[in-house]
Enzyme design. Structure first.
Site, mmCIF file in Angstrom:
data_model
loop_
_atom_site.group_PDB
_atom_site.id
_atom_site.type_symbol
_atom_site.label_atom_id
_atom_site.label_comp_id
_atom_site.label_asym_id
_atom_site.label_seq_id
_atom_site.Cartn_x
_atom_site.Cartn_y
_atom_site.Cartn_z
ATOM 1 N N ASP A 89 14.615 0.466 1.230
ATOM 2 C CA ASP A 89 15.298 0.291 2.509
ATOM 3 C C ASP A 89 16.487 -0.644 2.238
ATOM 4 O OD1 ASP A 89 15.705 0.404 5.270
ATOM 5 O OD2 ASP A 89 14.245 -1.131 5.730
ATOM 6 N N LYS B 297 0.809 -1.196 0.000
ATOM 7 C CA LYS B 297 0.000 0.000 0.000
ATOM 8 C C LYS B 297 0.855 1.265 0.000
ATOM 9 C CE LYS B 297 -3.239 -2.245 3.157
ATOM 10 N NZ LYS B 297 -3.748 -2.162 4.563
ATOM 11 N N ASP C 92 3.623 3.787 6.466
ATOM 12 C CA ASP C 92 2.916 3.508 7.716
ATOM 13 C C ASP C 92 3.833 2.931 8.776
ATOM 14 O OD1 ASP C 92 3.286 0.896 6.473
ATOM 15 O OD2 ASP C 92 1.882 0.148 7.976
#
Ligand code: IMP
Ligand code: MG
Length: 195
Positions: A119, A59, A175
């Protein structure tokens, strides 16, 4: 490309504001850079015979995809994938499974993967190989953020928004435990919130 640090103490009034240690990228800066990325990609595909295929990795990249796609000045179709990268805790493992696959055949198409943050690079590098195996005419990666200190697998980006420090970043789609995605800016989460 800009490198950012969380030194802005001015956190806009927001119900989650107390969880944030600093703003990394404020809303106008974010919007300006997203438009620049869209201009770069549009220029490269100006005379393409077929519409671009934008692949959003849900998402996290949904908010970026929404602004980026609307800033393009070439035609593009929107496609979505859900992948899950199993690993211990906050680390991704590189063992990726497709939870929701593309609903379109990308063979012979110009494909742009739209990612929120690189990342370790494990998830994205897996995805690039997977999509490359489907025979696109071209395949490139546009990533909004990258944590250079964390990269394990190098993934080439045709456009990159910002390099960010090794902190837990939230907002603008990103998030922590499904929270903070709706913040219109990007900030660093206070360690107390996630530890
Ligand atoms: P990688 O495989 O280690 O590169 O993990 C990439 C995915 O982990 C990203 O697409 C994000 O969904 C998530 N991620 C990595 N770092 C952060 C962060 O600081 N905040 C929120 N999500 C992150
Ligand atoms: Mg993601």
């Amino acid at each position: 490309m800009d490198t950012v640090t969380a030194d802005n103490p001015e956190i806009p009034d927001h119900p989650f504001g107390d969880d944030i240690s600093g703003i990394l990228i404020d809303e106008p800066t974010l919007q300006r850079r997203v438009r620049e990325l869209a201009d770069e990609v549009s220029d490269r595909h100006r005379d393409a015979p077929e519409d671009l295929v934008l692949v959003c990795v849900l998402k996290g990249a949904a908010v970026f995809m929404s602004d980026f796609s609307r800033a393009l000045s070439v035609p593009a179709q929107l496609e979505f994938m859900v992948v899950s990268s199993y690993g211990s805790g906050a680390e991704s493992s590189g063992t990726v499974t497709i939870v929701k696959d593309l609903a379109t055949d990308i063979a012979g198409r110009d494909v742009v993967i739209v990612e929120d943050i690189i990342d370790s690079g494990r998830t994205l590098s897996w995805l690039v190989k997977d999509l490359q195996g489907r025979g696109p005419k071209s395949l490139e990666v546009v990533a909004l953020l990258r944590k250079p200190d964390r990269v394990v697998v190098d993934v080439e980006c045709s456009a990159l928004g910002f390099e960010v420090p090794d902190e837990f970043i939230v907002g603008y789609g990103l998030d922590y435990a499904e929270r903070y995605r709706t913040l219109p800016w990007i900030g660093a989460l206070r360690p107390e919130v996630y530890s």
